[in-house]
Design a protein around this motif. Structure first.
Motif, PDB file in Angstrom:
ATOM      1  N   HIS A 152      -6.798   5.143  20.204  1.00  0.00           N
ATOM      2  CA  HIS A 152      -6.611   3.689  20.113  1.00  0.00           C
ATOM      3  C   HIS A 152      -7.855   2.915  20.545  1.00  0.00           C
ATOM      4  O   HIS A 152      -8.002   1.748  20.185  1.00  0.00           O
ATOM      5  CB  HIS A 152      -5.471   3.236  21.022  1.00  0.00           C
ATOM      6  CG  HIS A 152      -4.106   3.313  20.430  1.00  0.00           C
ATOM      7  ND1 HIS A 152      -3.787   2.763  19.208  1.00  0.00           N
ATOM      8  CD2 HIS A 152      -2.946   3.838  20.916  1.00  0.00           C
ATOM      9  CE1 HIS A 152      -2.487   2.954  18.980  1.00  0.00           C
ATOM     10  NE2 HIS A 152      -1.947   3.609  19.994  1.00  0.00           N
TER      11      HIS A 152
ATOM     12  N   HIS B 211      -3.895  10.441  21.734  1.00  0.00           N
ATOM     13  CA  HIS B 211      -3.366   9.242  21.078  1.00  0.00           C
ATOM     14  C   HIS B 211      -3.933   7.961  21.713  1.00  0.00           C
ATOM     15  O   HIS B 211      -4.490   7.105  21.012  1.00  0.00           O
ATOM     16  CB  HIS B 211      -1.831   9.271  21.174  1.00  0.00           C
ATOM     17  CG  HIS B 211      -1.139   8.097  20.585  1.00  0.00           C
ATOM     18  ND1 HIS B 211      -0.386   8.177  19.429  1.00  0.00           N
ATOM     19  CD2 HIS B 211      -1.051   6.797  20.967  1.00  0.00           C
ATOM     20  CE1 HIS B 211       0.109   6.993  19.143  1.00  0.00           C
ATOM     21  NE2 HIS B 211      -0.279   6.132  20.065  1.00  0.00           N
ATOM     22  N   GLU B 212      -3.797   7.848  23.023  1.00  0.00           N
ATOM     23  CA  GLU B 212      -4.216   6.592  23.681  1.00  0.00           C
ATOM     24  C   GLU B 212      -5.725   6.399  23.590  1.00  0.00           C
ATOM     25  O   GLU B 212      -6.209   5.270  23.484  1.00  0.00           O
ATOM     26  CB  GLU B 212      -3.762   6.556  25.142  1.00  0.00           C
ATOM     27  CG  GLU B 212      -2.243   6.713  25.354  1.00  0.00           C
ATOM     28  CD  GLU B 212      -1.399   5.783  24.526  1.00  0.00           C
ATOM     29  OE1 GLU B 212      -1.881   4.713  24.104  1.00  0.00           O
ATOM     30  OE2 GLU B 212      -0.221   6.135  24.261  1.00  0.00           O
TER      31      GLU B 212
ATOM     32  N   ALA C 164      -3.582   6.347  15.487  1.00  0.00           N
ATOM     33  CA  ALA C 164      -3.557   7.118  16.745  1.00  0.00           C
ATOM     34  C   ALA C 164      -2.676   8.359  16.593  1.00  0.00           C
ATOM     35  O   ALA C 164      -2.971   9.420  17.142  1.00  0.00           O
ATOM     36  CB  ALA C 164      -3.077   6.240  17.901  1.00  0.00           C
TER      37      ALA C 164
ATOM     38  N   GLU D 268      -0.946   2.334  15.321  1.00  0.00           N
ATOM     39  CA  GLU D 268      -0.105   3.487  15.663  1.00  0.00           C
ATOM     40  C   GLU D 268      -0.185   4.626  14.641  1.00  0.00           C
ATOM     41  O   GLU D 268      -0.131   5.797  15.017  1.00  0.00           O
ATOM     42  CB  GLU D 268       1.349   3.043  15.879  1.00  0.00           C
ATOM     43  CG  GLU D 268       1.530   1.987  16.974  1.00  0.00           C
ATOM     44  CD  GLU D 268       0.935   2.373  18.333  1.00  0.00           C
ATOM     45  OE1 GLU D 268       0.628   3.559  18.536  1.00  0.00           O
ATOM     46  OE2 GLU D 268       0.760   1.468  19.175  1.00  0.00           O
TER      47      GLU D 268
ATOM     48  N   GLU E  29      -2.628   1.883  25.585  1.00  0.00           N
ATOM     49  CA  GLU E  29      -4.068   2.083  25.395  1.00  0.00           C
ATOM     50  C   GLU E  29      -4.902   0.984  26.044  1.00  0.00           C
ATOM     51  O   GLU E  29      -5.848   0.472  25.421  1.00  0.00           O
ATOM     52  CB  GLU E  29      -4.359   2.174  23.895  1.00  0.00           C
ATOM     53  CG  GLU E  29      -3.987   0.934  23.057  1.00  0.00           C
ATOM     54  CD  GLU E  29      -2.581   0.954  22.475  1.00  0.00           C
ATOM     55  OE1 GLU E  29      -1.692   1.609  23.045  1.00  0.00           O
ATOM     56  OE2 GLU E  29      -2.354   0.279  21.435  1.00  0.00           O
TER      57      GLU E  29
ATOM     58  N   TYR F  48       4.662   4.838  13.409  1.00  0.00           N
ATOM     59  CA  TYR F  48       3.856   5.954  13.919  1.00  0.00           C
ATOM     60  C   TYR F  48       3.763   7.081  12.884  1.00  0.00           C
ATOM     61  O   TYR F  48       2.679   7.470  12.457  1.00  0.00           O
ATOM     62  CB  TYR F  48       4.476   6.516  15.212  1.00  0.00           C
ATOM     63  CG  TYR F  48       4.317   5.620  16.417  1.00  0.00           C
ATOM     64  CD1 TYR F  48       5.055   4.443  16.544  1.00  0.00           C
ATOM     65  CD2 TYR F  48       3.447   5.948  17.451  1.00  0.00           C
ATOM     66  CE1 TYR F  48       4.925   3.627  17.663  1.00  0.00           C
ATOM     67  CE2 TYR F  48       3.314   5.130  18.579  1.00  0.00           C
ATOM     68  CZ  TYR F  48       4.056   3.982  18.674  1.00  0.00           C
ATOM     69  OH  TYR F  48       3.911   3.172  19.770  1.00  0.00           O
TER      70      TYR F  48
HETATM   71 ZN    ZN Z   1      -0.019   4.169  20.184  1.00  0.00          ZN
END
Ligand code: ZN
Ligand code: ARG
Length: 453
Positions: free
Chosen positions: A310, A306-307, A332, A329, A288, A384
């Motif tokens: 972040h 996801h990125e 995200a 994590e 990210e 995660y």
């Molecule tokens: Zn991540």
């Protein structure tokens, strides 16, 4: 007389003047004891780099504007490999020595507490990637046409000297000169691009506070596109042509993903956005990088979501200790679940249930996300997936309106700064008016697979 331990330590410190005036070789993070440096805060990094992909040679000048947080007779920077030609502090030559990843600098005159000072480090050599405790490559990772430059958690020190811990955030000017058939992509805004004598110089500026691990200077043969979204966000995409066809349909969705995330998490924290899609087959992760995530190949939509999530959780609101990595994590990952739920995919509940169905022997239950135990585990499945499960349980406990208010308050109140797990749980209790201690205890800290409430 018995002297309490803390007082004894103070007395010992007072007796050895040298020990209190030298910065510490790390900020005190038990997962990465040498990472970062005590005794000063870097306000700004001005990095001027020249990279030759054919010879892998890097020339660098780093000018750090910093402020002493204590009196300093000497201080440390993190820098691994490379050869240092010279160091000055406020334009005066300073003594320096190398000690592992520490560059120990002794200025001619001691720095007063609160004093602003400028350190200039001139260095060069072949940057060498490092291997993280989880076995992943990190830092300046060469590719067939340049370099994939990542830094989480420790790789930044492979290409510039600094205070290499997310506890210390700074603004950056990053200027990179490469052969004219290459593009050098970094964070924030591209201020200028000039070609002369067969080389192109890219000057990038990131004004918002940024952790060292989120900086990049990725080099390659890239196709570039830039535009401004309807929301006024400047997008700059750099794509390896070999990944372009696969990346195009996903990158096209970036403005709508950012708009959707802004609706959920509050205003996008930056002016600039984009993507760097490299072809780096040995990397095995995306990162990210602030304002402009870095992908080792064409990302799928979930990875893009996801990125970019972040950017709120991890980049704008940063860690003070790597142990709290689930704040990055888990959030995200939960953004991916929410995106699926709201775009015709599985509900977050369904995703939760299928994870919960995994047997007690599964990796998912191997350690609690709020206490990964070591740097080797910070990117493990529990961080995660169980981190996201913890958020889902929170959502179930407080209901959607309060849950999304919590996410937005978290992003807003810690914007551009830092957050800890304790601050998050406190904020969640404040917004919900509920005692959430048992919930977080179970989902963040309990060993093994938690029982259903
Ligand atoms: Zn991540
Ligand atoms: N933060 C990245 C992501 O999940 C992962 C970085 C992995 N780095 C590593 N050294 N394993 O988006």
């Amino acid at each position: 007389m018995t002297v309490p331990v803390a007082v004894a330590a103070l007395l010992a410190g007072a007796g050895t003047a040298v020990a209190v005036d030298t910065g510490a070789p790390g900020v005190g993070d038990p997962y990465f004891p040498l990472a970062g440096d005590g005794g000063y805060h870097v306000e700004h990094y001005d990095l001027t780099l020249r990279y030759d992909p054919a010879s892998h040679h890097l020339d660098g000048t780093a000018v750090l504007t910093a402020r002493a947080t204590q009196r300093l007779t000497r201080f440390d920077l993190d820098l691994k490999g490379l050869k240092v030609a010279g160091v000055t502090v406020d334009r005066t030559r300073a003594a320096f020595r190398r000690d592992g990843q520490e560059l120990v600098v002794t200025p001619r005159h001691a720095l007063r507490k609160g004093q602003e000072f400028r350190v200039k480090v001139t260095y060069s050599g072949t940057p060498k990637q490092v291997t993280d405790p989880d076995g992943s490559p990190d830092g300046w990772i060469t590719t067939d046409d340049g370099a994939f430059v990542a830094g989480e958690p420790q790789g930044a020190m492979t290409w510039f000297p600094g205070n290499n811990h997310p506890k210390d955030k700074s603004s950056y000017d990053i200027t990179i000169t490469v052969p004219k058939d290459r593009t050098a992509v970094s964070n924030g805004t591209l201020l200028s691009r000039r070609t002369a004598h067969g080389r192109t110089t890219f000057h990038w500026r990131e004004r918002e506070p940024m952790a060292t691990y989120l900086a990049t200077a990725t080099v390659g043969k890239f196709k570039v596109e830039h535009y401004t979204t309807a929301d006024g966000i400047r997008v700059y995409n750099a794509v390896d042509p070999r990944e372009a066809a696969a990346a195009a349909p996903v990158l096209k969705k970036l403005p709508s993903v950012l708009a959707w995330e802004s609706k959920l998490f509050g205003p996008y924290p930056y002016r600039d956005a984009g993507s760097i899609v490299d072809k780096a087959p040995d990397v095995g992760f995306a990162l990210e990088t602030q304002t402009r995530p870095l992908y080792d190949s064409a990302p799928d939509l979930s990875t893009l979501v996801h990125e970019n999530a972040h950017q709120w959780f991890g980049d704008s609101v940063s860690l003070t200790t790597w142990k709290d990595i689930w704040l990055n994590e888990g959030f995200a990952t939960y953004a991916e679940w929410l995106y699926g739920e709201q775009h015709g995919g599985d509900s977050a509940q369904k995703t939760f249930d299928s994870l919960y169905a995994r047997p007690t022997s599964d990796d998912l239950w191997s350690f609690p996300p709020g206490n990964p135990g070591s740097g080797a585990n910070i990117f493990g499945t529990p961080v995660y997936a169980r981190g996201a499960m913890a958020l889902h349980e929170l959502r179930e406990a407080v209901g959607d309106p309060v849950f999304f208010r919590i996410l937005r308050a978290w992003a807003a109140e810690h914007r551009g700064g830092h957050g800890t797990t304790a601050q998050f749980t406190k904020l969640a209790e404040r917004e919900s008016g509920k005692d959430l201690h048992p919930l977080f205890q179970t989902w963040l800290y309990q060993q093994g697979k938690p029982n259903k409430a």
